[in-house]
Design a protein around this motif. Structure first.
Motif, PDB file in Angstrom:
ATOM      1  N   VAL A 104      23.786   7.112  30.129  1.00 26.85           N
ATOM      2  CA  VAL A 104      23.684   8.552  30.391  1.00 26.85           C
ATOM      3  C   VAL A 104      24.079   9.329  29.141  1.00 26.85           C
ATOM      4  CG1 VAL A 104      24.518  10.468  31.802  1.00 26.85           C
ATOM      5  CG2 VAL A 104      24.138   8.230  32.856  1.00 26.85           C
ATOM      6  N   THR A 105      23.138  10.103  28.611  1.00 26.39           N
ATOM      7  CA  THR A 105      23.395  11.002  27.487  1.00 26.39           C
ATOM      8  C   THR A 105      22.578  12.270  27.712  1.00 26.39           C
ATOM      9  OG1 THR A 105      21.662   9.798  26.276  1.00 26.39           O
ATOM     10  CG2 THR A 105      23.938   9.282  25.699  1.00 26.39           C
ATOM     11  N   GLU A 131      21.055  14.170  36.974  1.00 27.95           N
ATOM     12  CA  GLU A 131      20.592  13.202  37.981  1.00 27.95           C
ATOM     13  C   GLU A 131      21.711  12.220  38.348  1.00 27.95           C
ATOM     14  OE1 GLU A 131      16.114  11.962  37.416  1.00 27.95           O
ATOM     15  OE2 GLU A 131      17.112  12.105  35.458  1.00 27.95           O
ATOM     16  N   MET A 132      22.440  11.763  37.332  1.00 33.02           N
ATOM     17  CA  MET A 132      23.502  10.791  37.601  1.00 33.02           C
ATOM     18  C   MET A 132      24.621  11.423  38.419  1.00 33.02           C
ATOM     19  SD  MET A 132      24.453   7.736  37.542  1.00 33.02           S
ATOM     20  CE  MET A 132      23.279   6.954  36.427  1.00 33.02           C
ATOM     21  N   LYS A 133      24.900  12.681  38.207  1.00 34.75           N
ATOM     22  CA  LYS A 133      25.935  13.362  39.005  1.00 34.75           C
ATOM     23  C   LYS A 133      25.585  13.309  40.484  1.00 34.75           C
ATOM     24  CE  LYS A 133      28.625  17.632  39.393  1.00 34.75           C
ATOM     25  NZ  LYS A 133      28.636  17.634  40.858  1.00 34.75           N
ATOM     26  N   LEU A 136      26.320   9.718  41.653  1.00 35.68           N
ATOM     27  CA  LEU A 136      27.742   9.400  41.741  1.00 35.68           C
ATOM     28  C   LEU A 136      28.445  10.222  42.814  1.00 35.68           C
ATOM     29  CD1 LEU A 136      28.596   8.987  37.951  1.00 35.68           C
ATOM     30  CD2 LEU A 136      28.167   7.189  39.637  1.00 35.68           C
ATOM     31  N   ASP A 137      27.998  11.441  43.001  1.00 34.40           N
ATOM     32  CA  ASP A 137      28.589  12.270  44.068  1.00 34.40           C
ATOM     33  C   ASP A 137      28.308  11.676  45.439  1.00 34.40           C
ATOM     34  OD1 ASP A 137      29.621  14.029  42.270  1.00 34.40           O
ATOM     35  OD2 ASP A 137      28.127  15.612  42.591  1.00 34.40           O
ATOM     36  N   ASP A 138      27.245  10.899  45.541  1.00 34.72           N
ATOM     37  CA  ASP A 138      26.905  10.238  46.792  1.00 34.72           C
ATOM     38  C   ASP A 138      27.731   8.974  47.017  1.00 34.72           C
ATOM     39  OD1 ASP A 138      25.277   9.663  49.157  1.00 34.72           O
ATOM     40  OD2 ASP A 138      24.313   8.107  47.929  1.00 34.72           O
ATOM     41  N   LEU A 229      25.440   0.378  41.298  1.00 34.61           N
ATOM     42  CA  LEU A 229      25.082   1.215  40.159  1.00 34.61           C
ATOM     43  C   LEU A 229      26.083   0.929  39.036  1.00 34.61           C
ATOM     44  CD1 LEU A 229      22.938   3.476  39.674  1.00 34.61           C
ATOM     45  CD2 LEU A 229      24.719   5.127  40.280  1.00 34.61           C
ATOM     46  N   ILE A 230      25.569   0.654  37.835  1.00 30.92           N
ATOM     47  CA  ILE A 230      26.425   0.425  36.671  1.00 30.92           C
ATOM     48  C   ILE A 230      26.043   1.491  35.636  1.00 30.92           C
ATOM     49  CG2 ILE A 230      27.337  -1.305  35.077  1.00 30.92           C
ATOM     50  CD1 ILE A 230      27.237  -2.327  37.958  1.00 30.92           C
ATOM     51  N   VAL A 231      26.992   2.336  35.273  1.00 29.68           N
ATOM     52  CA  VAL A 231      26.675   3.523  34.475  1.00 29.68           C
ATOM     53  C   VAL A 231      27.561   3.581  33.228  1.00 29.68           C
ATOM     54  CG1 VAL A 231      26.304   6.005  34.547  1.00 29.68           C
ATOM     55  CG2 VAL A 231      26.289   4.707  36.678  1.00 29.68           C
ATOM     56  N   HIS A 232      26.923   3.880  32.091  1.00 28.71           N
ATOM     57  CA  HIS A 232      27.635   4.006  30.824  1.00 28.71           C
ATOM     58  C   HIS A 232      27.457   5.413  30.274  1.00 28.71           C
ATOM     59  CE1 HIS A 232      26.461  -0.168  31.446  1.00 28.71           C
ATOM     60  NE2 HIS A 232      27.501  -0.522  30.723  1.00 28.71           N
ATOM     61  N   PHE A 233      28.566   5.991  29.838  1.00 29.49           N
ATOM     62  CA  PHE A 233      28.552   7.292  29.182  1.00 29.49           C
ATOM     63  C   PHE A 233      29.063   7.086  27.753  1.00 29.49           C
ATOM     64  CE2 PHE A 233      29.117   7.923  33.709  1.00 29.49           C
ATOM     65  CZ  PHE A 233      28.300   9.020  34.019  1.00 29.49           C
TER      66      PHE A 233
END
Length: 636
Positions: A104-105, A131-133, A136-138, A229-233
């Protein structure tokens, strides 16, 4: 009169700390560095656990957590060994989930390349912050309700080394706590290195099963595969993992931190975070050289790192089996490498006293085995251990099925991606410099994959640019470490296809740019292929301990020996320059370069790289492809 029947009891009066309304059940929240306190408080408010447990990495802590997992049924003690345990996961949670792994950028093309229109980009998945928010909010609010939140301070690399980096993982899985303790350096000492506001990588992991649990928990393994879900910032050095408890998805110090996030840090700071083993080879003259080598998962990387030489006079020592962080030394120009991990997380099936005796000897104590079989006498078992396990032994498979070894050969004990997780310090051939904070000097970099046809045993690059090209066009048969099925040769440039945390074209250019600094002593680059087959689908090369013969040739080339000859695809060994004593080898088949195969291969490579990277494919790589086409046109 003294009352001898009443034992003396010392009473401690404890003021229970809280984060908001959530009690701290172990540790002192006030002792955490302010930037950690702030982040943990935010995670507590978001995830709403029943309590917070601040880990210290001690043996006492591990014993307590292990006992809880045994009582719950998540772990079973393997009574045949000292402090070994087995775990079986939900069958839906057994491998890395690349299709659910995102970067995510704000700028899409900071994360993924400008792929050609219509191409299915496999070099990273991007999602916008907005979109990622939503995703993740879910998932995240209340995700740890009813569960303990464990705060894990850990160092990737020796604590305090200038080459190391620090992370803090919060998780609701005590299986993850035990595994992180093996795979990283978990210690309260970490807090001292953050006391001046230093940066740390933030790692949030949840199994996605808040209590009361509203979904069926299989094998005492909470997970939520439908919502994994695996997410990188990378911009803010953060990882969020939800829904999976399996290895690389939940042990966030591994691929998530040590490759995707660290790779972006390395890009920003001018170093390399790579999917590579580190080993040393000492020849009969006593000369020691260190090499790094990259192979796609399950292509024999761990076996090579712990190789038992098949010819006398050579000694191999392992520094690391999976990940290398490498920097050029500003004073000497040497490329120096550390293994950021503290353990081995190896693929179990196929590992035995022939293929990798040192791995077997490493995991005979203090280890966790996931999705392997169990013998009736409390031992581990997986496919590949047939010669070490008596026929007639009763096996319980990872799915809970019992069978008698040797009676029904269709029965499988273990998942193809079953793992052993063991401390590196226990390895019989661990190098005495494996935790050297200055790292070890790298003389050669080796790339390789499973190529059943066409590709010679070993190729040396002409120069640095050609070596980066060799790495860019790396291909291999698919493995069980990810969710791919069936055997097909797939592109896996640098063995990093699933692991780069930023634009892959920028990553390749980052490699090329190291040539611009005249102070850098660039190692030689090689490509190896242990897996070439003959017309009867038999391996042309014996592999395993005999790979020392190829490593010896590589080391001699780093010393400048005249034992290579020019070919259209690189420098190949001169005939008789590799020690083949005791082997029966069809040298001409093993080293042949079929013109039609290579002409088709370079065309396919160009199309794939151009489709995937588009205008982000560095010009130097396009030039290398054109040069190889020209050389191949001269081949008879």
């Amino acid at each position: 009169m003294e009352d001898v029947n009443v034992p003396f009891v010392e009473v401690h009066y404890v003021t229970i700390q809280k984060v908001g309304d959530i009690p701290i059940v172990k540790g002192d929240f006030k002792e955490l560095p302010p930037q950690v306190q702030k982040w943990v408080a935010q995670m507590v408010q978001l995830c709403t656990p029943r309590g917070v447990y601040i880990c210290d990495g001690s043996d006492e802590e591990a014993e307590m957590v292990t006992q809880k997992l045994v009582e719950r049924g998540t772990l079973t003690k393997l009574t045949k060994y000292e402090n070994n345990y087995i775990c079986w996961t939900d069958p839906r949670d057994v491998a890395r989930v690349e299709s659910k792994t995102f970067i995510v950028t704000d700028d899409k093309y900071a994360s993924v390349p400008h792929s050609r229109e219509g191409a299915n980009c496999v070099l990273g998945l991007w999602m916008s912050p907005e979109e990622m928010k939503v995703q993740l909010d879910d998932r995240l609010p209340g995700c740890m309700s009813g569960r303990m939140m464990y705060i894990i301070p850990f160092s990737m690399g020796p604590i305090g080394s200038p080459l190391s980096k620090i992370g803090v993982q919060v998780t609701d899985s005590n299986y993850v706590l035990l595994s992180m303790r093996v795979m990283t350096r978990v210690s309260s000492e970490i807090w001292k290195h953050l006391k001046h506001g230093e940066e740390f990588v933030k790692c949030l992991h949840s199994m996605g099963c808040p209590r009361p649990v509203e979904r069926l928990v299989i094998k005492h393994w909470p997970c939520n595969p439908e919502k994994t879900l695996i997410v990188h910032f990378p911009d803010i050095r953060k990882v969020i993992s939800y829904g999976s408890g399996y290895g690389g998805n939940s042990l966030l110090g591994k691929k998530c931190f040590a490759l995707r996030i660290a790779g972006r840090i390395a890009y920003d700071e001018g170093w390399l975070a790579e999917h590579m083993l580190i080993m040393s080879i000492t020849n009969p003259k006593g000369e020691e050289k260190f090499v790094a080598a990259a192979f796609p998962s399950a292509c024999g990387k761990t076996n090579l790192a712990m190789l038992t030489p098949a010819i006398p006079g050579y000694t191999v020592r392992v520094v690391g089996d999976d990940i290398a962080w490498m920097r050029f030394d500003k004073q000497t120009g040497e490329l120096r490498a550390i293994n950021p991990e503290a353990g081995f997380f190896g693929v179990a099936p196929g590992t035995n006293m022939k293929t990798n005796p040192n791995a077997i000897l490493t995991c005979l104590k203090n280890s966790i085995f996931t999705n392997v079989g169990e013998t009736a006498d409390g031992g581990f078992y997986w496919e590949g251990l047939e010669d070490e396990t008596p026929p007639g032994t009763e096996i319980t498979s990872w799915t809970g099925e019992k069978f008698i070894l040797g009676e029904d050969k269709t029965k499988k004990s273990s998942h193809p991606n079953a793992r052993f997780c063991c401390p590196a310090r226990q390895c019989p051939i661990i190098h005495d410099r494996w935790e050297d904070p200055a790292g070890v000097p790298i003389s050669a970099i080796i790339f390789g994959g499973r190529r059943p046809e066409g590709v010679p045993l070993v190729i040396e690059s002409f120069d640095w640019k050609h070596g980066v090209f060799l790495a860019s066009q790396l291909k291999s048969e698919t493995t069980a470490a990810a969710e791919h099925t069936g055997k097909q040769v797939m592109h896996d440039p640098f063995a990093m296809r699933p692991f780069v945390g930023y634009n892959f074209g920028h990553y390749i250019q980052h490699w090329l740019d190291f040539e611009k600094d005249p102070n850098n002593k660039l190692p030689k680059i090689f490509h190896v292929n242990w897996f070439r087959l003959d017309e009867n689908k038999k391996f042309l090369w014996p592999g395993f301990g005999d790979n020392i013969r190829v490593l010896d040739w590589i080391i001699r080339r780093t010393n400048g020996e005249d034992i290579a000859e020019v070919s259209p695809v690189g420098l190949l060994p001169k005939k008789d320059s590799i020690n083949l004593q005791g082997l029966v080898i069809d040298w001409d088949k093993l080293m042949s370069i079929p013109k039609e195969y290579w002409v088709n291969d370079i065309q396919e490579t160009l199309k794939w790289l151009d489709d995937q990277l588009g205008d982000d494919l560095p010009k130097d790589i396009r030039d290398q492809i054109e040069k190889q086409k020209e050389r191949l046109s001269q081949l008879k």
